[in-house]
Write a protein that holds these residues in place. Sequence first.
Motif, PDB file in Angstrom:
ATOM      1  N   ASP A   1      -6.832 -11.585  -4.484  1.00 24.88           N
ATOM      2  CA  ASP A   1      -7.389 -12.792  -5.084  1.00 24.88           C
ATOM      3  C   ASP A   1      -6.726 -13.071  -6.431  1.00 24.88           C
ATOM      4  O   ASP A   1      -5.970 -12.264  -6.951  1.00 24.88           O
ATOM      5  N   LYS A   2      -7.022 -14.252  -6.976  1.00 23.64           N
ATOM      6  CA  LYS A   2      -6.384 -14.681  -8.218  1.00 23.64           C
ATOM      7  C   LYS A   2      -6.763 -13.782  -9.389  1.00 23.64           C
ATOM      8  O   LYS A   2      -5.940 -13.458 -10.228  1.00 23.64           O
ATOM      9  N   ARG A   3      -8.023 -13.331  -9.426  1.00 24.25           N
ATOM     10  CA  ARG A   3      -8.482 -12.481 -10.527  1.00 24.25           C
ATOM     11  C   ARG A   3      -7.672 -11.176 -10.570  1.00 24.25           C
ATOM     12  O   ARG A   3      -7.276 -10.716 -11.639  1.00 24.25           O
ATOM     13  N   ALA A   4      -7.399 -10.580  -9.403  1.00 27.69           N
ATOM     14  CA  ALA A   4      -6.621  -9.339  -9.351  1.00 27.69           C
ATOM     15  C   ALA A   4      -5.174  -9.587  -9.797  1.00 27.69           C
ATOM     16  O   ALA A   4      -4.564  -8.756 -10.471  1.00 27.69           O
ATOM     17  N   ALA A   5      -4.615 -10.739  -9.428  1.00 27.23           N
ATOM     18  CA  ALA A   5      -3.241 -11.059  -9.834  1.00 27.23           C
ATOM     19  C   ALA A   5      -3.154 -11.242 -11.353  1.00 27.23           C
ATOM     20  O   ALA A   5      -2.193 -10.788 -11.985  1.00 27.23           O
ATOM     21  N   VAL A   6      -4.144 -11.891 -11.947  1.00 28.41           N
ATOM     22  CA  VAL A   6      -4.161 -12.067 -13.408  1.00 28.41           C
ATOM     23  C   VAL A   6      -4.287 -10.709 -14.093  1.00 28.41           C
ATOM     24  O   VAL A   6      -3.643 -10.454 -15.113  1.00 28.41           O
ATOM     25  N   ALA A   7      -5.094  -9.806 -13.513  1.00 30.78           N
ATOM     26  CA  ALA A   7      -5.198  -8.450 -14.062  1.00 30.78           C
ATOM     27  C   ALA A   7      -3.857  -7.722 -13.940  1.00 30.78           C
ATOM     28  O   ALA A   7      -3.481  -6.945 -14.826  1.00 30.78           O
ATOM     29  N   GLY A   8      -3.121  -7.990 -12.873  1.00 25.27           N
ATOM     30  CA  GLY A   8      -1.782  -7.403 -12.718  1.00 25.27           C
ATOM     31  C   GLY A   8      -0.827  -7.890 -13.793  1.00 25.27           C
ATOM     32  O   GLY A   8      -0.024  -7.124 -14.316  1.00 25.27           O
ATOM     33  N   ILE A   9      -0.900  -9.166 -14.124  1.00 17.74           N
ATOM     34  CA  ILE A   9      -0.063  -9.715 -15.197  1.00 17.74           C
ATOM     35  C   ILE A   9      -0.401  -9.032 -16.517  1.00 17.74           C
ATOM     36  O   ILE A   9       0.485  -8.643 -17.282  1.00 17.74           O
ATOM     37  N   ALA A  10      -1.691  -8.859 -16.790  1.00 21.96           N
ATOM     38  CA  ALA A  10      -2.106  -8.191 -18.026  1.00 21.96           C
ATOM     39  C   ALA A  10      -1.588  -6.754 -18.072  1.00 21.96           C
ATOM     40  O   ALA A  10      -1.142  -6.276 -19.123  1.00 21.96           O
ATOM     41  N   ALA A  11      -1.607  -6.068 -16.925  1.00 21.99           N
ATOM     42  CA  ALA A  11      -1.109  -4.687 -16.871  1.00 21.99           C
ATOM     43  C   ALA A  11       0.391  -4.642 -17.135  1.00 21.99           C
ATOM     44  O   ALA A  11       0.878  -3.774 -17.869  1.00 21.99           O
ATOM     45  N   VAL A  12       1.129  -5.584 -16.568  1.00 14.90           N
ATOM     46  CA  VAL A  12       2.583  -5.619 -16.807  1.00 14.90           C
ATOM     47  C   VAL A  12       2.860  -5.867 -18.277  1.00 14.90           C
ATOM     48  O   VAL A  12       3.724  -5.226 -18.875  1.00 14.90           O
ATOM     49  N   ARG A  13       2.136  -6.776 -18.883  1.00 23.05           N
ATOM     50  CA  ARG A  13       2.325  -7.047 -20.315  1.00 23.05           C
ATOM     51  C   ARG A  13       2.058  -5.803 -21.157  1.00 23.05           C
ATOM     52  O   ARG A  13       2.757  -5.527 -22.123  1.00 23.05           O
ATOM     53  N   GLU A  14       1.038  -5.044 -20.761  1.00 23.86           N
ATOM     54  CA  GLU A  14       0.675  -3.860 -21.528  1.00 23.86           C
ATOM     55  C   GLU A  14       1.673  -2.725 -21.337  1.00 23.86           C
ATOM     56  O   GLU A  14       2.100  -2.095 -22.297  1.00 23.86           O
ATOM     57  N   TYR A  15       2.053  -2.452 -20.104  1.00 24.10           N
ATOM     58  CA  TYR A  15       2.873  -1.278 -19.811  1.00 24.10           C
ATOM     59  C   TYR A  15       4.365  -1.486 -20.033  1.00 24.10           C
ATOM     60  O   TYR A  15       5.082  -0.549 -20.343  1.00 24.10           O
ATOM     61  N   ALA A  16       4.853  -2.700 -19.869  1.00 21.77           N
ATOM     62  CA  ALA A  16       6.297  -2.924 -19.917  1.00 21.77           C
ATOM     63  C   ALA A  16       6.832  -3.177 -21.315  1.00 21.77           C
ATOM     64  O   ALA A  16       8.043  -3.155 -21.505  1.00 21.77           O
ATOM     65  N   GLY A  17       5.973  -3.380 -22.296  1.00 23.94           N
ATOM     66  CA  GLY A  17       6.428  -3.720 -23.643  1.00 23.94           C
ATOM     67  C   GLY A  17       7.493  -2.790 -24.186  1.00 23.94           C
ATOM     68  O   GLY A  17       8.583  -3.212 -24.541  1.00 23.94           O
ATOM     69  N   MET A  18       7.216  -1.524 -24.231  1.00 23.06           N
ATOM     70  CA  MET A  18       8.175  -0.548 -24.750  1.00 23.06           C
ATOM     71  C   MET A  18       8.377   0.574 -23.727  1.00 23.06           C
ATOM     72  O   MET A  18       8.498   1.733 -24.082  1.00 23.06           O
ATOM     73  N   GLY A  19       8.374   0.223 -22.456  1.00 24.77           N
ATOM     74  CA  GLY A  19       8.502   1.218 -21.401  1.00 24.77           C
ATOM     75  C   GLY A  19       9.841   1.937 -21.447  1.00 24.77           C
ATOM     76  O   GLY A  19      10.858   1.387 -21.857  1.00 24.77           O
ATOM     77  N   PHE A  20       9.822   3.185 -21.022  1.00 27.03           N
ATOM     78  CA  PHE A  20      11.048   3.970 -20.956  1.00 27.03           C
ATOM     79  C   PHE A  20      11.897   3.507 -19.780  1.00 27.03           C
ATOM     80  O   PHE A  20      11.380   3.048 -18.771  1.00 27.03           O
ATOM     81  N   VAL A  21      13.194   3.665 -19.911  1.00 31.73           N
ATOM     82  CA  VAL A  21      14.117   3.359 -18.829  1.00 31.73           C
ATOM     83  C   VAL A  21      14.608   4.680 -18.263  1.00 31.73           C
ATOM     84  O   VAL A  21      15.131   5.519 -18.996  1.00 31.73           O
ATOM     85  N   THR A  22      14.387   4.885 -16.971  1.00 34.14           N
ATOM     86  CA  THR A  22      14.871   6.094 -16.315  1.00 34.14           C
ATOM     87  C   THR A  22      15.700   5.694 -15.116  1.00 34.14           C
ATOM     88  O   THR A  22      15.464   4.655 -14.493  1.00 34.14           O
TER      89      THR A  22
END
Length: 104
Positions: free
Chosen positions: A35-56
């Motif tokens: 559903d749309k609510r889960a997709a918006v939560a996914g966007i929020a998670a990407v914003r949080e985790y990808a900001g300074m994520g390590f590259v491996t």
Amino acid sequence: MAGMFELFADSDASFRFQLTAPDGTVMALSRPFPDKRAAVAGIAAVREYAGMGFVTEVPAPKPGRVSAAARAVRGRAAVRKGQILLRWRQSLRRPAAVADFPAW
């Protein structure tokens, strides 16, 4: 200029999002969400985790070498395939006719 998250419904009626660069290039595509609510939560998670994520770097598997997990999955799949083929062969057998039984 920053990229943009685009939220959309795919052909399976699931919601997805994609991260688009300023020039329109799709940089990432999400998994399907129910559903749309889960997709918006996914966007929020990407914003949080990808900001300074390590590259491996994940090395490619060496030719001829298969991990233990892959062997286990392949083994289960082979067993299941054998079970399906056995049932299929059994379904093709002609049932015994009344004439095949001995007379009393």
